[in-house]
Motif scaffolding. Structure first.
Motif, PDB file in Angstrom:
ATOM      1  N   GLN A  24       0.818  -1.209   0.000  1.00 50.07           N
ATOM      2  CA  GLN A  24       0.000   0.000   0.000  1.00 50.07           C
ATOM      3  C   GLN A  24       0.847   1.251   0.000  1.00 50.07           C
ATOM      4  OE1 GLN A  24      -2.647  -0.285   3.319  1.00 50.07           O
ATOM      5  NE2 GLN A  24      -3.949  -1.825   2.343  1.00 50.07           N
ATOM      6  N   ASP A  25       2.030   1.189   0.574  1.00 52.02           N
ATOM      7  CA  ASP A  25       2.921   2.348   0.582  1.00 52.02           C
ATOM      8  C   ASP A  25       3.280   2.769  -0.839  1.00 52.02           C
ATOM      9  OD1 ASP A  25       4.345   4.334   1.691  1.00 52.02           O
ATOM     10  OD2 ASP A  25       6.078   3.131   2.235  1.00 52.02           O
ATOM     11  N   TYR A  26       3.535   1.777  -1.698  1.00 55.65           N
ATOM     12  CA  TYR A  26       3.847   2.056  -3.099  1.00 55.65           C
ATOM     13  C   TYR A  26       2.683   2.773  -3.778  1.00 55.65           C
ATOM     14  CZ  TYR A  26       4.861   1.091  -8.016  1.00 55.65           C
ATOM     15  OH  TYR A  26       5.084   1.206  -9.362  1.00 55.65           O
ATOM     16  N   ALA A  27       1.487   2.251  -3.580  1.00 54.77           N
ATOM     17  CA  ALA A  27       0.299   2.866  -4.182  1.00 54.77           C
ATOM     18  C   ALA A  27       0.067   4.263  -3.628  1.00 54.77           C
ATOM     19  CB  ALA A  27      -0.927   1.986  -3.936  1.00 54.77           C
ATOM     20  N   MET A  28       0.305   4.427  -2.315  1.00 51.66           N
ATOM     21  CA  MET A  28       0.101   5.731  -1.701  1.00 51.66           C
ATOM     22  C   MET A  28       1.040   6.773  -2.291  1.00 51.66           C
ATOM     23  SD  MET A  28       1.111   6.976   2.058  1.00 51.66           S
ATOM     24  CE  MET A  28       2.788   6.895   1.430  1.00 51.66           C
ATOM     25  N   VAL A  29       2.314   6.410  -2.420  1.00 51.91           N
ATOM     26  CA  VAL A  29       3.296   7.337  -2.986  1.00 51.91           C
ATOM     27  C   VAL A  29       2.935   7.691  -4.427  1.00 51.91           C
ATOM     28  CG1 VAL A  29       5.710   7.590  -3.670  1.00 51.91           C
ATOM     29  CG2 VAL A  29       5.142   6.590  -1.464  1.00 51.91           C
ATOM     30  N   ALA A  30       2.477   6.709  -5.190  1.00 51.25           N
ATOM     31  CA  ALA A  30       2.103   6.964  -6.581  1.00 51.25           C
ATOM     32  C   ALA A  30       0.929   7.925  -6.662  1.00 51.25           C
ATOM     33  CB  ALA A  30       1.767   5.639  -7.275  1.00 51.25           C
ATOM     34  N   ILE A  31      -0.092   7.674  -5.837  1.00 50.07           N
ATOM     35  CA  ILE A  31      -1.295   8.510  -5.882  1.00 50.07           C
ATOM     36  C   ILE A  31      -0.989   9.932  -5.425  1.00 50.07           C
ATOM     37  CG2 ILE A  31      -3.577   8.847  -4.878  1.00 50.07           C
ATOM     38  CD1 ILE A  31      -3.835   5.787  -4.773  1.00 50.07           C
ATOM     39  N   ILE A  32      -0.302  10.061  -4.280  1.00 41.36           N
ATOM     40  CA  ILE A  32      -0.015  11.399  -3.760  1.00 41.36           C
ATOM     41  C   ILE A  32       0.953  12.145  -4.673  1.00 41.36           C
ATOM     42  CG2 ILE A  32       0.957  12.676  -1.818  1.00 41.36           C
ATOM     43  CD1 ILE A  32       0.000  10.516   0.032  1.00 41.36           C
ATOM     44  N   GLY A  33       1.975  11.461  -5.185  1.00 39.68           N
ATOM     45  CA  GLY A  33       2.909  12.114  -6.103  1.00 39.68           C
ATOM     46  C   GLY A  33       2.231  12.601  -7.366  1.00 39.68           C
ATOM     47  N   GLY A  34       1.361  11.750  -7.939  1.00 43.52           N
ATOM     48  CA  GLY A  34       0.630  12.170  -9.129  1.00 43.52           C
ATOM     49  C   GLY A  34      -0.299  13.328  -8.843  1.00 43.52           C
ATOM     50  N   PHE A  35      -0.964  13.288  -7.679  1.00 43.02           N
ATOM     51  CA  PHE A  35      -1.886  14.380  -7.331  1.00 43.02           C
ATOM     52  C   PHE A  35      -1.138  15.696  -7.127  1.00 43.02           C
ATOM     53  CE2 PHE A  35      -3.840  16.948  -3.977  1.00 43.02           C
ATOM     54  CZ  PHE A  35      -5.053  17.261  -4.580  1.00 43.02           C
ATOM     55  N   LEU A  36      -0.032  15.634  -6.382  1.00 47.06           N
ATOM     56  CA  LEU A  36       0.735  16.860  -6.161  1.00 47.06           C
ATOM     57  C   LEU A  36       1.289  17.410  -7.471  1.00 47.06           C
ATOM     58  CD1 LEU A  36       2.685  15.973  -2.885  1.00 47.06           C
ATOM     59  CD2 LEU A  36       0.726  17.507  -3.152  1.00 47.06           C
ATOM     60  N   GLY A  37       1.734  16.508  -8.358  1.00 45.57           N
ATOM     61  CA  GLY A  37       2.202  16.961  -9.661  1.00 45.57           C
ATOM     62  C   GLY A  37       1.091  17.601 -10.467  1.00 45.57           C
ATOM     63  N   PHE A  38      -0.091  16.982 -10.425  1.00 45.74           N
ATOM     64  CA  PHE A  38      -1.236  17.551 -11.149  1.00 45.74           C
ATOM     65  C   PHE A  38      -1.647  18.893 -10.552  1.00 45.74           C
ATOM     66  CE2 PHE A  38      -5.820  18.080 -11.770  1.00 45.74           C
ATOM     67  CZ  PHE A  38      -5.911  17.977 -13.142  1.00 45.74           C
ATOM     68  N   PHE A  39      -1.688  18.956  -9.218  1.00 42.84           N
ATOM     69  CA  PHE A  39      -2.065  20.195  -8.548  1.00 42.84           C
ATOM     70  C   PHE A  39      -1.090  21.316  -8.880  1.00 42.84           C
ATOM     71  CE2 PHE A  39      -1.964  22.982  -4.760  1.00 42.84           C
ATOM     72  CZ  PHE A  39      -3.282  23.405  -4.765  1.00 42.84           C
ATOM     73  N   GLY A  40       0.213  21.018  -8.751  1.00 36.76           N
ATOM     74  CA  GLY A  40       1.209  22.027  -9.103  1.00 36.76           C
ATOM     75  C   GLY A  40       1.182  22.373 -10.576  1.00 36.76           C
TER      76      GLY A  40
END
Length: 524
Positions: free
Chosen positions: A457-473
């Motif tokens: 789940q840590d892998y999935a969490m990092v992927a989701i949050i990283g993608g979201f932060l990249g999209f937000f920025g």
């Protein structure tokens, strides 16, 4: 109330009789006289203060001081609460070993903070690079870009509806009710595309011409992207400061563990949301005013460094006006948020009458906020050109638009669709970059499998949050850069209303189109 004595005004190279303006004929005699007086006041300002005066006094200083005081207080509180959180939480072994609601250890989560922050920064930078090439593309092939922007939303809606229908039909059994959401999305997309083809098609050629002109001027002044970069990072820093304050207040007064509810009381939520709206509005409008100054200096062929001069005006003499206008919009947005909270409470209590009343009120206040936000952007053009106060700029803008029929030209422009497309695509680029950066640093075992902090789940969490932060920025950076099109259009139309000759000399076709549109509307 008596009408103005001088009803014939010299404006835009022609005599304007404000008593016979088509815009005023819809009002009764009393309201028409009041509006005539407002127009007269605005015209007096236009005639008394020239374009780009040599000396500009600082306007609305008290609001600039108030905003800077709020910024200083927010920064001090964020530093205080950040240190408090660090000493009372991160050094506590019990806290580091505590599991969150999704069974992730806090110590494991904090290991990714730096990488995720870098993902957001990388997404923002990637979106700004994409925005630069997007402006070059707009200059080279504006027509396909405008068509793509107009049909992007209906196409996306139809695709989403078809995907939803496919997912529903893949399951057994299929009920008619389960097909309704997907069918509604498809129908909505088809209706939207039909409106583009039938209702907006005649506006496309003019929009293409304007986009080409703005893109060409932007490419001649590529350093405007630097303002977008600074604005994007200033917005990110402001959001971070306010978020730290909110979390600090919440943890200090409401929670001692990772899993407890961190929702503060409603007044605190209102306060921090207000700070986000006000600060974000100021940053956006500083960028907007700077862009308008660059386009205005290009239009009137002002010598010097257009970007440096425009940014200096936005951050000094007109900064108070920007703070005041942004404050007005922020207050309206807070009222809108309060109404929505009341609507949700009424809905949870089963009070449907109050729910309907709050829903209507929400729509009304939302429209007021949108109108104020849109009109403020036009008023800031006068701040960039003349350095007048916010209230005087509003009056001058109203007089200039009404006396020259600019509202008819605005109604025929679809530039905001191009801005929205560019911002969304920038967000997608930022999402991809953020995802790549977030996952690039995860540890690999010799056989290539993810291990340790990068597993499960840590892998999935990092992927989701990283993608979201990249999209937000990416959306923040892309929207800041894409707003150059919107700001440039407003600035050029305002400058044309001031003096049509420079546009006639540089872009005679656009000048003739604008004049023809205004003449056709006034004739009808």
């Amino acid at each position: 109330m008596q009408p103005p004595e001088n009803q014939s005004l010299a404006l835009n190279g022609r005599e304007v009789n404000i008593q016979n303006l088509p815009h005023l004929q819809q009002y009764n005699a009393k309201r028409r006289e009041a509006k005539m007086k407002e127009i007269q006041t605005g015209v007096d300002l236009l005639q008394s203060v020239g374009i780009f005066p040599s000396r500009r006094p600082c306007q609305d200083v008290v609001w600039a001081v108030l905003f800077l005081s709020v910024v200083a207080a927010t920064a001090c509180f964020s530093i205080y609460y950040f240190q408090d959180i660090d000493t009372s939480r991160n050094e506590d072994a019990a806290f580091r070993d505590h599991e969150t609601l999704n069974h992730q250890q806090v110590e494991a989560l904090t290991a990714h903070v730096g990488r995720l922050t870098l993902a957001g920064v990388a997404g923002t930078l990637a979106s700004l690079v994409f925005a630069f090439f997007f402006m070059m593309l707009a200059k080279a092939c504006a027509k396909p870009l405008v068509y793509a922007a107009l049909f992007f939303v209906p196409a996306l809606t139809i695709v989403a509806g078809l995907v939803l229908l496919g997912l529903v039909m893949a399951r057994e059994p299929v009920s008619v009710m389960s097909l309704i959401p997907g069918g509604c999305l498809v129908a909505l997309g088809v209706c939207y595309a039909s409106c583009v083809c039938c209702c907006w098609r005649r506006y496309i050629p003019f929009t293409v011409e304007v986009v080409e002109m703005v893109a060409e001027i932007s490419n001649d002044n590529p350093c405007m992207v630097a303002v977008s970069v600074l604005g994007s990072f200033a917005a990110a820093i402001w959001v971070m400061l306010v978020a730290i304050c909110w979390v600090g207040v919440t943890i200090k007064y409401k929670s001692d563990t990772a899993d407890q509810d961190l929702n503060a009381s409603e007044p605190i939520n209102f306060a921090f949301l207000f700070l986000i709206c006000w600060g974000g509005g100021v940053i956006h409008n500083v960028c907007h005013t700077s862009y308008c100054g660059v386009f205005g200096r290009w239009y009137f062929n002002e010598e010097g460094w257009p970007l440096v001069s425009s940014v200096r005006v936005a951050l000094t003499t007109s900064f108070g006006s920007i703070c005041l206008g942004s404050l007005v919009v922020a207050v309206i947005r807070m009222i809108e948020y309060a109404v929505r909270v009341a609507q949700q409470e009424a809905q949870s209590e089963g009070n449907y009458v109050a729910c309907v009343v709050f829903c209507v009120l929400d729509c009304f206040i939302s429209c007021i906020g949108d109108i104020l936000e849109y009109f403020n952007e036009w008023a800031y053009v006068q701040c960039a050109l003349r350095g007048s106060s916010f209230c005087k700029s509003v009056r001058a803008t109203y007089a200039l638009c009404v006396c020259n029929g600019i509202q008819y030209v605005i109604a025929d422009l679809l530039v905001d669709s191009v801005v929205s497309l560019g911002a969304f695509m920038s967000g997608l680029v930022g999402c991809g970059m953020g995802l790549a950066v977030a996952l690039s640093g995860l540890e690999r075992s010799p056989d290539g499998a993810r291990t340790g902090a990068g597993a499960g789940q840590d892998y999935a969490m990092v992927a989701i949050i990283g993608g979201f932060l990249g999209f937000f920025g990416g959306v923040i950076g892309g929207a800041s850069a894409m707003s150059i099109f919107s700001s440039g259009t407003k600035a050029l139309l305002t400058c044309w209303a001031e003096d049509p000759r420079p546009l006639q000399e540089e872009y005679s076709g656009i000048h003739d189109t604008i004049a023809a549109k205004i003449h056709d509307h006034e004739s009808n």
